[in-house]
Design a protein around this motif. Structure first.
Motif, mmCIF file in Angstrom:
data_model
loop_
_atom_site.group_PDB
_atom_site.id
_atom_site.type_symbol
_atom_site.label_atom_id
_atom_site.label_comp_id
_atom_site.label_asym_id
_atom_site.label_seq_id
_atom_site.Cartn_x
_atom_site.Cartn_y
_atom_site.Cartn_z
ATOM 1 N N UNK A 1 35.706 32.334 50.228
ATOM 2 C CA UNK A 1 36.279 33.680 50.366
ATOM 3 C C UNK A 1 37.541 33.830 49.516
ATOM 4 N N UNK A 2 38.383 32.800 49.486
ATOM 5 C CA UNK A 2 39.633 32.883 48.713
ATOM 6 C C UNK A 2 39.350 33.039 47.227
ATOM 7 N N UNK A 3 38.266 32.450 46.759
ATOM 8 C CA UNK A 3 37.883 32.550 45.340
ATOM 9 C C UNK A 3 37.376 33.955 45.034
ATOM 10 N N UNK A 4 36.486 34.459 45.885
ATOM 11 C CA UNK A 4 35.931 35.796 45.649
ATOM 12 C C UNK A 4 37.013 36.869 45.765
ATOM 13 N N UNK B 1 37.420 42.294 38.914
ATOM 14 C CA UNK B 1 36.539 43.447 39.172
ATOM 15 C C UNK B 1 37.320 44.458 40.022
ATOM 16 N N UNK B 2 38.407 44.946 39.449
ATOM 17 C CA UNK B 2 39.323 45.787 40.232
ATOM 18 C C UNK B 2 39.396 47.222 39.708
ATOM 19 N N UNK B 3 38.501 47.555 38.796
ATOM 20 C CA UNK B 3 38.534 48.913 38.239
ATOM 21 C C UNK B 3 39.567 49.071 37.139
ATOM 22 N N UNK C 1 34.612 47.866 39.036
ATOM 23 C CA UNK C 1 34.317 47.236 40.319
ATOM 24 C C UNK C 1 32.808 47.305 40.573
ATOM 25 N N UNK C 2 32.108 46.280 40.078
ATOM 26 C CA UNK C 2 30.653 46.282 40.213
ATOM 27 C C UNK C 2 30.199 45.970 41.644
#
Ligand SMILES: [Zn+2]
Ligand SMILES: [Zn+2]
Length: 252
Positions: A84-87, A95-97, A102-103
């Motif tokens: 979770x920490x990696x994602x 992937x933050x826009x 942000x796919x």
């Protein structure tokens, strides 16, 4: 299990690609290299991507892969697994826009191109018929190795790591250990500071293994030290160590 090396280098130069390992055409371990090695049809076969850690050399190919899938009219999701920490770092900083779209919500939230699949450390999950078991390692950011097993094969990827402990507890009956060695022995201090290994540090790590893997293959060599590292690995009399090369296909 077929393991195809799309890239395995610790630096990027022409002909030297960043780490990405394709298992049986549909599971990618790290995504440093995708479009430089796979054509569109091959990219479209990828169903799952396992990410060891969020450093750019391990994730940059994911950006192009998901964009290609969208533009090529794929209406299916790709499942991206990692601790979770990696994602969370990938979502917040890549992937933050801003850096990239942000796919996780494109083309829509109900059926996005990326489905984020957080993994619990040291808990196995079935991915495309394989058991995937993430084990935290010692790097400068949250990072895990992956033990990937089928009925007949057990493959352990360290990802990037310095000297570590928990990982080795699970390194039993391995068909192959894919382990990083980034720097030569003379740069041990830098390796330790940045969470990497040298041939000498690898030797100390291998002494922690409960048994001997059938094959030990090193990756992530920094290019300018490649010859020096290979010479130092050759002097580790205890172990027969192979050096990975881009494009190799292993049958395990
Ligand atoms: Zn790293
Ligand atoms: Zn790296």
């Amino acid at each position: 299990m077929k393991l195809r090396i799309l890239g395995c280098c610790g630096s990027s130069y022409p002909g030297q690609q960043s780490p990405a390992f394709l298992i049986d055409d549909n599971v990618l371990v790290d995504a440093g290299t995708v479009s430089a090695a796979l054509n569109g049809e091959e990219q479209a076969l990828i169903e799952a991507v396992l990410i060891t850690h969020p450093h750019l050399d391990h994730v940059k190919g994911l950006a192009g892969l998901v964009e290609n899938l969208l533009i090529n009219g794929s209406n299916r999701s790709i499942h991206v697994y990692g601790m979770a920490a990696v994602l969370d770092i990938l979502k917040k900083h890549l992937f933050n826009g801003l850096i990239w779209p942000d796919f996780g919500v494109i083309p829509n939230e109900a059926a996005p191109i990326i489905r984020w699949e957080p993994l619990e450390p040291c808990t196995s999950r079935m991915v495309c018929g394989y058991s995937v078991f993430p084990i935290p390692v010692s790097h400068s950011v949250p990072a895990s190795g992956f033990l990937i097993s089928s009925q007949s094969s057990r493959l352990l990827f360290t990802g990037d790591t310095g000297p570590t402990h928990l990982l080795w507890r699970y390194a039993t009956e391995l068909s192959m250990l894919v382990v990083e060695v980034s720097f030569p022995n003379s740069l041990e201090e830098l390796a330790l500071r940045s969470g990497h290994l040298t041939p000498h540090l690898l030797e100390t790590e291998l002494a922690k293994l409960p048994d001997t893997p059938r094959r030990i293959v090193v990756m992530h060599l920094k290019s300018i030290y490649r010859r020096q590292i290979i010479a130092e690995l050759a002097s580790l009399a205890q172990h027969r160590i192979e050096v990975m090369e881009d494009g190799t296909v292993y049958q395990l």
